[in-house]
Scaffold this active site. Sequence first.
Site, PDB file in Angstrom:
ATOM      1  CB  CYS A   1      -0.883   0.012   1.230  1.00  0.00           C
ATOM      2  SG  CYS A   1       0.089  -0.117   2.733  1.00  0.00           S
TER       3      CYS A   1
ATOM      4  CB  CYS B   1       4.043   0.270   2.655  1.00  0.00           C
ATOM      5  SG  CYS B   1       2.711  -0.889   2.830  1.00  0.00           S
TER       6      CYS B   1
ATOM      7  CG  ASP C   1      57.352   4.929  -9.808  1.00  0.00           C
ATOM      8  OD1 ASP C   1      58.408   5.404  -9.378  1.00  0.00           O
ATOM      9  OD2 ASP C   1      56.846   3.882  -9.387  1.00  0.00           O
TER      10      ASP C   1
ATOM     11  CG  ASP D   1      52.379   2.320  -6.608  1.00  0.00           C
ATOM     12  OD1 ASP D   1      52.037   3.437  -6.187  1.00  0.00           O
ATOM     13  OD2 ASP D   1      53.201   1.604  -6.022  1.00  0.00           O
TER      14      ASP D   1
ATOM     15  CG  ASP E   1      54.440   6.296  -7.078  1.00  0.00           C
ATOM     16  OD1 ASP E   1      55.466   6.392  -6.400  1.00  0.00           O
ATOM     17  OD2 ASP E   1      54.299   5.482  -8.003  1.00  0.00           O
TER      18      ASP E   1
END
Lengths: 134, 739
Positions: free
Chosen positions: B15, B18, B423, B622, B626
């Site tokens: 309903c 609810c 890197d 990574d 880093d």
Amino acid sequence: MIIIVNLIGLLLIVCIIWWFWLAKAKTVHANTDIIRVEVKDGVYSPARIEVPADHPITLEFMRKDNSPCSEYVQFDQLFDKAQGPPFDKAQGPLNINKQLPLNTPYLIKLGKLKPGNYTFTCQMKMYVGELVVK
Amino acid sequence: MRQQDYHLKLINVSCASCVKTIETTLVTIPDIDSFQVNFAQRTLSFNGTANPETVIDALKAVGYTARLQDEQTDKKEEQAYLKKLVRQTVIAGVLGIILLLLGLSPWQPPLTTSTGQLIWIVLGVITAAVIYYAGGHIYKSALKAFLNHHATMDTLITVGTGAAWLYSMIISFMPALVPTNARHVYFEASLIILAFINLGALLERRARGKTSQAIKGLINLQAKTAKRINPDGSEEQVEIEQLLVGDIIRVHPGEKIAVDGEIIEGHSTIDESMLTGESMPVNKKNGDSVFGSTINKTGSFLFKATKVGKDTALAQIITLVQNAQNTKPPIAKLADSVSAYFVPTVIIIAVLTALIWFNLGFSSGFILVAAMSVLIIACPCALGLAAPISVIVGMGKSAEHGILIRNGEALQKASQLDAIILDKTGTITKGEPEVVNIVAKDTIDQQTLLQIAASLEQHSEHPLAHAIVTKARQEKLELKKVDGFEAITGHGIKAVFAEKLVLIGNDKLMRAHHITIDKSAEEADQLASLAQTPIYLAIDGQLAGMISIADPIKAEAKQAIRQLKNMGLSLIMITGDHQKTANAVAAQVGIDQVIAEVLPKDKADQVKKLQANKKIVAMVGDGINDAPALAQADVGFAIGAGTDVAIESADVTLIGSSIQGIVNAIMISKATMRNIKQNLFGAFIYNSIGIPVAAGILYPLIGALLNPMIAGAAMAASSLTVVSNANRLRAFRIKSTRS
């Protein structure tokens, strides 16, 4: 005749400037926690909402407009230039950009905001709403 | 938990009241930022850091069952909307064309007779009805916006078409108001303009749907079912929503893996290209991680679910891309600020146009046409749409290649780079040292040397030791027991193997034990120049051989670096390694600038130094060690992120570990930015040429005004062009592939 027409034209221009740029939309003062904003027929209504500062705010967007423009609501990245972001940094980025579902209320919790004017718009800035925190 | 969107299916909500109960419950959960309950669809969506399980439990406590569900679609509604647009376009278009032809034909009702006037009045009323049907939504929207002190595109269309209709009605009622030669009605213009605008909206809607196809593709990747092994050993086919963390799942060759997990039995090769963008299938064995939506190629295996639902890598990628698609690059700011003032300005221009032509003595019909064309041709939408629509396509495109771009700003910066700092370890090299050469003295064979070395090294934690042990395992050598193991920091290790004292380590260790390595010194130098580290092995005071270990350079590194150089970027390699090793690696891949012996924490300073020269600098690393350098850089690329896609410090996350991903990311961002610029340029040029032409600036030259109907067509075409141009990006292909 010529003078009258020209005067009417210039008056019209003045009216356009005044109406669209200088005058503000009707302000709705909200004291409830959840403020309902209807997205329909090209506008947010209310388009200008005044709320007290230091009061947690939740906007409930109800989109009833099928046009693609109304699909997103975004809060300007720079909320209020003078005040800085309304959130603490810890609360995360304030870059709010939400896709609104159709015919379904969508709640956005804003939390407590610092005093200032916060605009929210659609992607193309055609829908414009303003949240005034005082 | 991460901030993200969750969608739950509500099972027993019967309903509307609810919904209120559910909402009240949700308000009490602190980590929910926004939520929506859709009673019609029985769904609940929320955004926040709250665990969906918490929400499900909270709902259970008030008597409702909920479970996680797939993305919802409102296709039906969409279809109905599109159908209505088609009807509106056709009806307005057909009546518009009839009136247009009537106006051109000899049977045109004359405004000089009262019958003719009456016919036009009737036609005007019919037009009004059709206008209301085809454009009612536009007028309503314009009116509401007006009352809120806003002017939108709808305002322009309303004023333009409304003025045409009103003027035509006045002429029909009182033709005497204007000179005979100006007695012309414009009903057809209003109708055809509306038809064009609706057609434009229709086509734009269709084209827009395509822009998000990449993300839909990702969503559709998800498996639907899985074979769960029950505790009693039976096998059961279940929907993936039912899977829980800890469930054991069987995967056969050719099947899609349902959720993220860890292999507990068997091995296979798995195609992970949908996540990483790397086409080579990956070998997986016991203990390795597998990811939902990737495809099992060869073997059959069992795995234990570790992440389900919205926690899976794919789900997180989807959320990340969706969020990124909603951001704008800084370049769009200008368009944004212009569009806020655009519409009222256009209305003012229309009024000025009318006044100018009036003062020059032109007829009312002429004035109307010029002013109306100005209003109709102006297109604020194309301006506002230019950037967002390309960003959606570009972000989706990059996700298809395993590249996640955080936001519009990162996208723009990535296209403007001057320099990239790479890197070494993990970016250019694999980051996992490997044994590349074994040199044994005459007294011993290579296999035995490796066996002895590995037997000692299995007790060491050193990364180089790991390489030796791995090599021995690959060669299926048995690792034997050693006695008296001792690690000598900075030198190596020693232990007793088969009653012989074995020393393994660098030249310092050998020299400390008076072991001559003279003969190999030259070789050692040569090795260093190849970026290889020599490890010496001595048995009972005699040099027995040398194992050289290197961190191998990624296969695609050389080509990717050449491509980056060809883009005009200056490349700098940064590493904590010794200068010699660093130089060797750099030379092999073709990098000229090397910054070696830098501590991880100082990498950020190196980025800062480059930025001080007004350079836009990217850092590739990574994402963990880093992180400060990535955060400092204008664009931080986290490479080999795997499934940890939400790396905070990275602007661009490469799920795969291929350095080619950087080239691809830059190429896609350049292509997207080019597309945005084309769109913005097109939209600005369109408006700045279209509006003056519509106002009649060319009239003195060509003696004619722009037809308002053509203005309508141009307006509709302009925003459609923007969307279509963005869609072109979907066809963008990464030019060079890995060698």
